[in-house]
Write a protein that holds these residues in place. Structure first.
Motif, mmCIF file in Angstrom:
data_model
loop_
_atom_site.group_PDB
_atom_site.id
_atom_site.type_symbol
_atom_site.label_atom_id
_atom_site.label_comp_id
_atom_site.label_asym_id
_atom_site.label_seq_id
_atom_site.Cartn_x
_atom_site.Cartn_y
_atom_site.Cartn_z
ATOM 1 N N MET A 264 -108.400 -25.459 23.920
ATOM 2 C CA MET A 264 -107.473 -25.801 24.987
ATOM 3 C C MET A 264 -107.128 -24.587 25.839
ATOM 4 O O MET A 264 -107.103 -23.455 25.353
ATOM 5 C CB MET A 264 -106.192 -26.385 24.401
ATOM 6 N N GLU A 265 -106.865 -24.831 27.111
ATOM 7 C CA GLU A 265 -106.364 -23.820 28.031
ATOM 8 C C GLU A 265 -105.014 -24.272 28.584
ATOM 9 O O GLU A 265 -104.654 -25.440 28.481
ATOM 10 C CB GLU A 265 -107.342 -23.596 29.183
ATOM 11 N N VAL A 266 -104.291 -23.326 29.173
ATOM 12 C CA VAL A 266 -102.986 -23.615 29.772
ATOM 13 C C VAL A 266 -103.117 -23.533 31.290
ATOM 14 O O VAL A 266 -103.720 -22.592 31.824
ATOM 15 C CB VAL A 266 -101.918 -22.620 29.277
ATOM 16 N N LEU A 267 -102.564 -24.522 31.980
ATOM 17 C CA LEU A 267 -102.533 -24.524 33.447
ATOM 18 C C LEU A 267 -101.156 -24.066 33.920
ATOM 19 O O LEU A 267 -100.135 -24.590 33.454
ATOM 20 C CB LEU A 267 -102.763 -25.936 33.982
ATOM 21 N N VAL A 268 -101.129 -23.103 34.818
ATOM 22 C CA VAL A 268 -99.876 -22.674 35.444
ATOM 23 C C VAL A 268 -100.127 -22.461 36.936
ATOM 24 O O VAL A 268 -101.268 -22.266 37.365
ATOM 25 C CB VAL A 268 -99.317 -21.368 34.826
ATOM 26 N N GLY A 269 -99.059 -22.498 37.708
ATOM 27 C CA GLY A 269 -99.165 -22.189 39.129
ATOM 28 C C GLY A 269 -99.199 -20.691 39.353
ATOM 29 O O GLY A 269 -98.790 -19.895 38.489
ATOM 30 N N THR A 270 -99.679 -20.273 40.527
ATOM 31 C CA THR A 270 -99.753 -18.834 40.822
ATOM 32 C C THR A 270 -98.370 -18.199 40.907
ATOM 33 O O THR A 270 -98.233 -16.975 40.815
ATOM 34 C CB THR A 270 -100.508 -18.599 42.142
ATOM 35 N N GLY A 271 -97.325 -19.015 41.062
ATOM 36 C CA GLY A 271 -95.969 -18.491 41.086
ATOM 37 C C GLY A 271 -95.317 -18.417 39.721
ATOM 38 O O GLY A 271 -94.179 -17.931 39.597
ATOM 39 N N HIS A 272 -96.005 -18.853 38.694
ATOM 40 C CA HIS A 272 -95.465 -18.836 37.331
ATOM 41 C C HIS A 272 -95.492 -17.409 36.784
ATOM 42 O O HIS A 272 -96.431 -16.642 37.077
ATOM 43 C CB HIS A 272 -96.293 -19.748 36.424
ATOM 44 N N PRO A 273 -94.509 -17.002 35.983
ATOM 45 C CA PRO A 273 -94.493 -15.641 35.423
ATOM 46 C C PRO A 273 -95.731 -15.280 34.607
ATOM 47 O O PRO A 273 -96.067 -14.102 34.484
ATOM 48 C CB PRO A 273 -93.233 -15.647 34.538
ATOM 49 N N TRP A 274 -96.414 -16.284 34.066
ATOM 50 C CA TRP A 274 -97.602 -15.994 33.259
ATOM 51 C C TRP A 274 -98.882 -15.892 34.094
ATOM 52 O O TRP A 274 -99.950 -15.576 33.558
ATOM 53 C CB TRP A 274 -97.822 -17.097 32.223
ATOM 54 N N ALA A 275 -98.819 -16.182 35.361
ATOM 55 C CA ALA A 275 -100.031 -16.296 36.179
ATOM 56 C C ALA A 275 -100.882 -15.039 36.165
ATOM 57 O O ALA A 275 -102.115 -15.102 36.269
ATOM 58 C CB ALA A 275 -99.665 -16.666 37.610
ATOM 59 N N GLY A 276 -100.259 -13.869 36.035
ATOM 60 C CA GLY A 276 -101.018 -12.629 36.052
ATOM 61 C C GLY A 276 -101.552 -12.204 34.702
ATOM 62 O O GLY A 276 -102.243 -11.194 34.603
ATOM 63 N N ARG A 277 -101.233 -12.955 33.686
ATOM 64 C CA ARG A 277 -101.709 -12.610 32.340
ATOM 65 C C ARG A 277 -103.133 -13.106 32.142
ATOM 66 O O ARG A 277 -103.543 -14.145 32.665
ATOM 67 C CB ARG A 277 -100.790 -13.214 31.293
ATOM 68 N N GLY A 278 -103.885 -12.388 31.357
ATOM 69 C CA GLY A 278 -105.263 -12.809 31.109
ATOM 70 C C GLY A 278 -105.356 -13.946 30.119
ATOM 71 O O GLY A 278 -106.335 -14.710 30.125
ATOM 72 N N ALA A 279 -104.351 -14.098 29.266
ATOM 73 C CA ALA A 279 -104.360 -15.145 28.249
ATOM 74 C C ALA A 279 -102.957 -15.262 27.660
ATOM 75 O O ALA A 279 -102.093 -14.411 27.901
ATOM 76 C CB ALA A 279 -105.374 -14.842 27.150
ATOM 77 N N VAL A 280 -102.724 -16.328 26.900
ATOM 78 C CA VAL A 280 -101.452 -16.515 26.209
ATOM 79 C C VAL A 280 -101.741 -16.830 24.749
ATOM 80 O O VAL A 280 -102.889 -17.095 24.365
ATOM 81 C CB VAL A 280 -100.625 -17.664 26.831
ATOM 82 N N THR A 281 -100.705 -16.806 23.926
ATOM 83 C CA THR A 281 -100.822 -17.210 22.530
ATOM 84 C C THR A 281 -99.998 -18.464 22.305
ATOM 85 O O THR A 281 -99.119 -18.803 23.109
ATOM 86 C CB THR A 281 -100.310 -16.106 21.584
ATOM 87 N N MET A 282 -100.239 -19.153 21.220
ATOM 88 C CA MET A 282 -99.430 -20.319 20.908
ATOM 89 C C MET A 282 -97.996 -19.905 20.607
ATOM 90 O O MET A 282 -97.069 -20.686 20.840
ATOM 91 C CB MET A 282 -100.043 -21.092 19.737
ATOM 92 N N ALA A 283 -97.800 -18.685 20.126
ATOM 93 C CA ALA A 283 -96.437 -18.195 19.903
ATOM 94 C C ALA A 283 -95.675 -18.085 21.224
ATOM 95 O O ALA A 283 -94.469 -18.338 21.283
ATOM 96 C CB ALA A 283 -96.479 -16.849 19.191
ATOM 97 N N ASP A 284 -96.383 -17.712 22.304
ATOM 98 C CA ASP A 284 -95.743 -17.647 23.626
ATOM 99 C C ASP A 284 -95.218 -19.022 24.053
ATOM 100 O O ASP A 284 -94.246 -19.124 24.811
ATOM 101 C CB ASP A 284 -96.739 -17.168 24.682
ATOM 102 N N LEU A 285 -95.873 -20.057 23.578
ATOM 103 C CA LEU A 285 -95.557 -21.407 24.028
ATOM 104 C C LEU A 285 -94.423 -22.066 23.241
ATOM 105 O O LEU A 285 -93.979 -23.158 23.606
ATOM 106 C CB LEU A 285 -96.812 -22.279 23.938
ATOM 107 N N ALA A 286 -93.985 -21.437 22.164
ATOM 108 C CA ALA A 286 -92.901 -22.009 21.361
ATOM 109 C C ALA A 286 -91.659 -22.188 22.226
ATOM 110 O O ALA A 286 -91.220 -21.262 22.916
ATOM 111 C CB ALA A 286 -92.594 -21.113 20.170
ATOM 112 N N GLY A 287 -91.100 -23.388 22.217
ATOM 113 C CA GLY A 287 -89.910 -23.688 23.009
ATOM 114 C C GLY A 287 -90.181 -24.094 24.439
ATOM 115 O O GLY A 287 -89.261 -24.443 25.180
ATOM 116 N N VAL A 288 -91.447 -24.052 24.857
ATOM 117 C CA VAL A 288 -91.829 -24.398 26.228
ATOM 118 C C VAL A 288 -92.142 -25.901 26.305
ATOM 119 O O VAL A 288 -92.578 -26.515 25.336
ATOM 120 C CB VAL A 288 -93.055 -23.567 26.659
ATOM 121 N N THR A 289 -91.953 -26.479 27.472
ATOM 122 C CA THR A 289 -92.313 -27.881 27.713
ATOM 123 C C THR A 289 -93.620 -27.944 28.489
ATOM 124 O O THR A 289 -93.767 -27.297 29.528
ATOM 125 C CB THR A 289 -91.214 -28.611 28.504
#
Length: 308
Positions: A160-185
């Motif tokens: 799986m991949e994560v979709l975000v908009g270019t205005g999202h704080p994560w947009a400049g990151r090369g990747a995320v972890t599932m730990a980053d997603l804890a508590g996110v909708t």
């Protein structure tokens, strides 16, 4: 003795193999009463009792045991005759949605010279009946629950991949972890209630602390991408091989391993005799790579089929 009714013979074989009238009815896609009537007619035509009801299910009488191999031979001959008449019909395969990785798997198989008819559906809920009826020869889906005469083989684990908009704080990151997603909708309006993929994401959400928002309506991929691109805080999940509509305001972020992967299987009915089906089964089996626990996370229910 009257002429044998192939429908009655098929009902007898289904009961003999399942040892239960109810399970035979599910396999044949008819009522249990209809199965009983067909078997009774066959017994009347043959002038003997073929089945006996036991405390543990349904068993074969002595004559039933003698008749069973001949009944199977009759059905095999009938199935071969039907296949001969539709020899030129393309292999009909349900890919769920043409943007998904399953379509690419079928394109690769088509390039080997096999004529294919690709159809879409609402997944396993439809496939169980269409495979049983023979209106579809094979289907791609995540396997859940009893298959009732349908067989399956693991095909692909799609990260799986994560979709975000270019205005999202994560947009400049090369990747995320599932730990980053804890508590996110994560917004996933395409997760239809009762579907096998909605159940998959419910389990993912519970495991990693992600809330899955299925608020609709589901207006399709274009709307999903546009809505994510217009937001500074909305995210969604998408399969790594899914062909999403291009949008300059959307970023696809890989997830660091171990990451959830969607477990695709190929399904077909055990009575299907399409000449091209064995080749498709061999093709997908040759390309399958088992789960690597260091790279991929799967729900417990999917582990047995996808382990090395």
């Amino acid at each position: 003795m009257g002429e044998l009714d192939l429908g009655a013979v098929r009902a007898f074989v289904a009961v003999a193999e399942n040892r239960h009238f109810g399970e035979a009815a599910v396999e044949l896609g008819i009522t249990q009463q209809a199965v009983s009537k067909r078997v009774a007619k066959l017994e009347a035509d043959l002038g003997t009792v073929l089945l006996s009801r036991l405390r543990t299910g349904t068993g074969l009488s002595r004559d039933g045991d003698r008749f069973l191999p001949h009944a199977r031979t009759l059905l095999e001959a009938a199935d071969r005759a039907a296949v001969a008449l539709r020899r030129d019909r393309p292999l009909r395969v349900d890919v769920l949605d043409t943007r998904l990785t399953t379509t690419e798997l079928m394109r690769a198989y088509h390039e080997t010279g096999v004529d294919i008819d690709v159809v879409t559906s609402d997944g396993l809920r439809t496939a169980r009946s269409t495979l049983r009826a023979g209106t579809v020869d094979a289907a791609f889906a995540r396997v859940t629950g009893p298959l009732d005469g349908v067989r399956s083989t693991p095909v692909h684990l799609e990260p799986m991949e994560v979709l975000v908009g270019t205005g999202h704080p994560w947009a400049g990151r090369g990747a995320v972890t599932m730990a980053d997603l804890a508590g996110v909708t994560a917004w996933m309006p395409g997760n239809e209630r009762g579907s096998e993929w909605a159940e998959f994401w419910e389990v993912v959400g519970a495991e990693f602390g992600v809330r899955i928002d299925t608020t609709g309506p589901n207006f399709g991929y274009e709307h999903l991408v546009a809505a994510v691109g217009a937001s500074t805080d909305r995210i969604s999940f998408i399969g790594e091989q899914c062909r999403m509509p291009e949008h300059p305001g959307v970023v696809r972020l890989p997830v660091h391993p171990p990451r959830p992967a969607y477990p695709w299987s190929l399904l077909w009915h055990r009575h299907n005799r399409h000449a091209a089906l064995p080749g498709l089964i061999a093709h997908v089996r040759a390309g399958f790579r088992p789960q690597d626990p260091a790279q991929v996370w799967l729900p417990d229910a999917d582990l047995p089929a996808f382990r090395p």
